[in-house]
Design a protein around this motif. Structure first.
Motif, PDB file in Angstrom:
ATOM      1  N   ASP A   1       0.848  -1.190   0.000  1.00  0.00           N
ATOM      2  CA  ASP A   1       0.000   0.000   0.000  1.00  0.00           C
ATOM      3  C   ASP A   1       0.887   1.245   0.000  1.00  0.00           C
ATOM      4  O   ASP A   1       1.352   1.704   1.041  1.00  0.00           O
ATOM      5  N   ILE A   2       1.113   1.791  -1.177  1.00  0.00           N
ATOM      6  CA  ILE A   2       1.997   2.944  -1.343  1.00  0.00           C
ATOM      7  C   ILE A   2       1.474   4.166  -0.592  1.00  0.00           C
ATOM      8  O   ILE A   2       2.249   4.912  -0.001  1.00  0.00           O
ATOM      9  N   ASN A   3       0.165   4.396  -0.616  1.00  0.00           N
ATOM     10  CA  ASN A   3      -0.392   5.556   0.084  1.00  0.00           C
ATOM     11  C   ASN A   3      -0.176   5.458   1.589  1.00  0.00           C
ATOM     12  O   ASN A   3       0.157   6.447   2.235  1.00  0.00           O
ATOM     13  N   LEU A   4      -0.367   4.277   2.135  1.00  0.00           N
ATOM     14  CA  LEU A   4      -0.126   4.080   3.566  1.00  0.00           C
ATOM     15  C   LEU A   4       1.348   4.290   3.884  1.00  0.00           C
ATOM     16  O   LEU A   4       1.691   4.938   4.872  1.00  0.00           O
ATOM     17  N   LEU A   5       2.223   3.768   3.044  1.00  0.00           N
ATOM     18  CA  LEU A   5       3.665   3.963   3.235  1.00  0.00           C
ATOM     19  C   LEU A   5       3.999   5.449   3.226  1.00  0.00           C
ATOM     20  O   LEU A   5       4.699   5.938   4.109  1.00  0.00           O
ATOM     21  N   GLY A   6       3.485   6.163   2.253  1.00  0.00           N
ATOM     22  CA  GLY A   6       3.762   7.590   2.154  1.00  0.00           C
ATOM     23  C   GLY A   6       3.275   8.388   3.339  1.00  0.00           C
ATOM     24  O   GLY A   6       3.860   9.424   3.680  1.00  0.00           O
TER      25      GLY A   6
ATOM     26  N   SER B   1       8.417  17.124   3.721  1.00  0.00           N
ATOM     27  CA  SER B   1       9.795  17.621   3.615  1.00  0.00           C
ATOM     28  C   SER B   1      10.845  16.543   3.905  1.00  0.00           C
ATOM     29  O   SER B   1      12.035  16.849   3.969  1.00  0.00           O
ATOM     30  N   ALA B   2      10.410  15.306   4.047  1.00  0.00           N
ATOM     31  CA  ALA B   2      11.348  14.228   4.381  1.00  0.00           C
ATOM     32  C   ALA B   2      12.411  14.043   3.302  1.00  0.00           C
ATOM     33  O   ALA B   2      12.135  14.173   2.116  1.00  0.00           O
ATOM     34  N   ALA B   3      13.618  13.746   3.745  1.00  0.00           N
ATOM     35  CA  ALA B   3      14.721  13.359   2.861  1.00  0.00           C
ATOM     36  C   ALA B   3      15.016  11.902   3.209  1.00  0.00           C
ATOM     37  O   ALA B   3      15.433  11.594   4.320  1.00  0.00           O
ATOM     38  N   ILE B   4      14.793  10.995   2.261  1.00  0.00           N
ATOM     39  CA  ILE B   4      14.798   9.562   2.543  1.00  0.00           C
ATOM     40  C   ILE B   4      15.942   8.889   1.791  1.00  0.00           C
ATOM     41  O   ILE B   4      16.066   9.041   0.579  1.00  0.00           O
ATOM     42  N   VAL B   5      16.754   8.139   2.523  1.00  0.00           N
ATOM     43  CA  VAL B   5      17.817   7.347   1.901  1.00  0.00           C
ATOM     44  C   VAL B   5      17.280   5.929   1.761  1.00  0.00           C
ATOM     45  O   VAL B   5      16.984   5.267   2.752  1.00  0.00           O
TER      46      VAL B   5
ATOM     47  N   SER C   1      13.561  12.947  -2.230  1.00  0.00           N
ATOM     48  CA  SER C   1      12.352  13.580  -1.699  1.00  0.00           C
ATOM     49  C   SER C   1      11.259  12.529  -1.520  1.00  0.00           C
ATOM     50  O   SER C   1      11.328  11.437  -2.085  1.00  0.00           O
ATOM     51  N   LYS C   2      10.248  12.877  -0.764  1.00  0.00           N
ATOM     52  CA  LYS C   2       9.122  11.963  -0.568  1.00  0.00           C
ATOM     53  C   LYS C   2       8.477  11.568  -1.898  1.00  0.00           C
ATOM     54  O   LYS C   2       8.262  10.374  -2.131  1.00  0.00           O
ATOM     55  N   PRO C   3       8.182  12.512  -2.808  1.00  0.00           N
ATOM     56  CA  PRO C   3       7.587  12.091  -4.090  1.00  0.00           C
ATOM     57  C   PRO C   3       8.489  11.134  -4.881  1.00  0.00           C
ATOM     58  O   PRO C   3       8.002  10.162  -5.471  1.00  0.00           O
ATOM     59  N   ASP C   4       9.795  11.389  -4.880  1.00  0.00           N
ATOM     60  CA  ASP C   4      10.712  10.493  -5.591  1.00  0.00           C
ATOM     61  C   ASP C   4      10.776   9.120  -4.921  1.00  0.00           C
ATOM     62  O   ASP C   4      10.839   8.091  -5.600  1.00  0.00           O
ATOM     63  N   TYR C   5      10.752   9.107  -3.599  1.00  0.00           N
ATOM     64  CA  TYR C   5      10.753   7.848  -2.856  1.00  0.00           C
ATOM     65  C   TYR C   5       9.519   7.023  -3.213  1.00  0.00           C
ATOM     66  O   TYR C   5       9.612   5.830  -3.494  1.00  0.00           O
ATOM     67  N   ILE C   6       8.358   7.674  -3.229  1.00  0.00           N
ATOM     68  CA  ILE C   6       7.109   6.978  -3.549  1.00  0.00           C
ATOM     69  C   ILE C   6       7.166   6.404  -4.966  1.00  0.00           C
ATOM     70  O   ILE C   6       6.786   5.248  -5.193  1.00  0.00           O
ATOM     71  N   LYS C   7       7.659   7.188  -5.918  1.00  0.00           N
ATOM     72  CA  LYS C   7       7.778   6.700  -7.303  1.00  0.00           C
ATOM     73  C   LYS C   7       8.678   5.468  -7.381  1.00  0.00           C
ATOM     74  O   LYS C   7       8.351   4.496  -8.067  1.00  0.00           O
ATOM     75  N   LYS C   8       9.810   5.527  -6.694  1.00  0.00           N
ATOM     76  CA  LYS C   8      10.740   4.393  -6.721  1.00  0.00           C
ATOM     77  C   LYS C   8      10.141   3.174  -6.032  1.00  0.00           C
ATOM     78  O   LYS C   8      10.278   2.050  -6.511  1.00  0.00           O
ATOM     79  N   MET C   9       9.460   3.397  -4.904  1.00  0.00           N
ATOM     80  CA  MET C   9       8.859   2.272  -4.181  1.00  0.00           C
ATOM     81  C   MET C   9       7.726   1.633  -4.975  1.00  0.00           C
ATOM     82  O   MET C   9       7.535   0.421  -4.908  1.00  0.00           O
ATOM     83  N   GLU C  10       6.986   2.424  -5.732  1.00  0.00           N
ATOM     84  CA  GLU C  10       5.918   1.868  -6.572  1.00  0.00           C
ATOM     85  C   GLU C  10       6.477   0.826  -7.543  1.00  0.00           C
ATOM     86  O   GLU C  10       5.819  -0.169  -7.843  1.00  0.00           O
TER      87      GLU C  10
ATOM     88  N   LYS D   1       7.268  15.968  15.365  1.00  0.00           N
ATOM     89  CA  LYS D   1       5.852  15.999  15.721  1.00  0.00           C
ATOM     90  C   LYS D   1       5.184  17.102  14.919  1.00  0.00           C
ATOM     91  O   LYS D   1       5.532  18.276  15.042  1.00  0.00           O
ATOM     92  N   VAL D   2       4.241  16.711  14.057  1.00  0.00           N
ATOM     93  CA  VAL D   2       3.539  17.641  13.179  1.00  0.00           C
ATOM     94  C   VAL D   2       2.050  17.513  13.461  1.00  0.00           C
ATOM     95  O   VAL D   2       1.466  16.457  13.256  1.00  0.00           O
ATOM     96  N   ASN D   3       1.439  18.595  13.948  1.00  0.00           N
ATOM     97  CA  ASN D   3       0.004  18.578  14.279  1.00  0.00           C
ATOM     98  C   ASN D   3      -0.352  17.397  15.179  1.00  0.00           C
ATOM     99  O   ASN D   3      -1.299  16.678  14.922  1.00  0.00           O
ATOM    100  N   ASN D   4       0.470  17.179  16.186  1.00  0.00           N
ATOM    101  CA  ASN D   4       0.289  16.128  17.183  1.00  0.00           C
ATOM    102  C   ASN D   4       0.457  14.708  16.623  1.00  0.00           C
ATOM    103  O   ASN D   4       0.060  13.735  17.258  1.00  0.00           O
ATOM    104  N   SER D   5       1.030  14.593  15.424  1.00  0.00           N
ATOM    105  CA  SER D   5       1.334  13.284  14.830  1.00  0.00           C
ATOM    106  C   SER D   5       2.838  13.199  14.592  1.00  0.00           C
ATOM    107  O   SER D   5       3.473  14.178  14.198  1.00  0.00           O
ATOM    108  N   TRP D   6       3.379  12.015  14.789  1.00  0.00           N
ATOM    109  CA  TRP D   6       4.806  11.792  14.552  1.00  0.00           C
ATOM    110  C   TRP D   6       5.018  11.330  13.113  1.00  0.00           C
ATOM    111  O   TRP D   6       4.359  10.409  12.644  1.00  0.00           O
ATOM    112  N   LEU D   7       5.958  12.002  12.416  1.00  0.00           N
ATOM    113  CA  LEU D   7       6.300  11.643  11.038  1.00  0.00           C
ATOM    114  C   LEU D   7       7.815  11.658  10.868  1.00  0.00           C
ATOM    115  O   LEU D   7       8.522  12.355  11.572  1.00  0.00           O
ATOM    116  N   ILE D   8       8.277  10.896   9.904  1.00  0.00           N
ATOM    117  CA  ILE D   8       9.695  10.898   9.566  1.00  0.00           C
ATOM    118  C   ILE D   8       9.951  12.111   8.690  1.00  0.00           C
ATOM    119  O   ILE D   8       9.180  12.421   7.806  1.00  0.00           O
TER     120      ILE D   8
END
Length: 128
Positions: free
Chosen positions: A38-43, A49-53, A63-72, A121-128
């Protein structure tokens, strides 16, 4: 399509505080989203603004959009993913997580990688 084996997250120290538990939920969401492909759930685990290795990369963050494209393109090749030796350290609205990921794909077995995630912590949610 191959079946994905049981995924898990193993902690060095059990998450105890509310923040640690929420961060653990994000880690388990990542593993689960790869299991069910589930790519949407992963994203949803990553801030915009995440920088993902990526594990199989040259070490340069994407970037997050590039990560999602590669993971797809590659998510269907993952047979199993495990996070082991997870250690969560929270400091106010930021947190550091270290772990070892173990990934098996259709072409490679036991890909072990030390990972380090910075959470915010973004809007009371934890994100990478």
């Amino acid at each position: 399509m191959s079946l994905v084996s049981f995924e898990k997250v193993q902690y060095l120290e059990k998450p105890v505080t509310e923040d640690e538990k929420k961060i653990a939920d994000v880690l388990e969401k990542i593993v689960y989203s790869i299991k069910v492909r589930d790519i949407n759930l992963l994203g949803s685990a990553f801030s915009d603004s995440a920088a993902i290795v990526m594990t199989a990369s040259d070490g340069q963050p994407v970037s997050k959009p590039d990560y999602i494209k590669k993971m797809e393109k590659i998510i269907h090749n993952v047979i199993s993913i495990y996070y082991e030796d997870v250690l969560i350290r929270v400091d106010g609205n930021s947190a550091a997580v270290s772990l070892t990921s173990k990934i098996n794909t259709q072409t490679r077995s036991n890909i072990l990688t030390k990972r380090y995630y910075k959470f915010g912590k973004v809007n009371n949610s934890w994100l990478i």
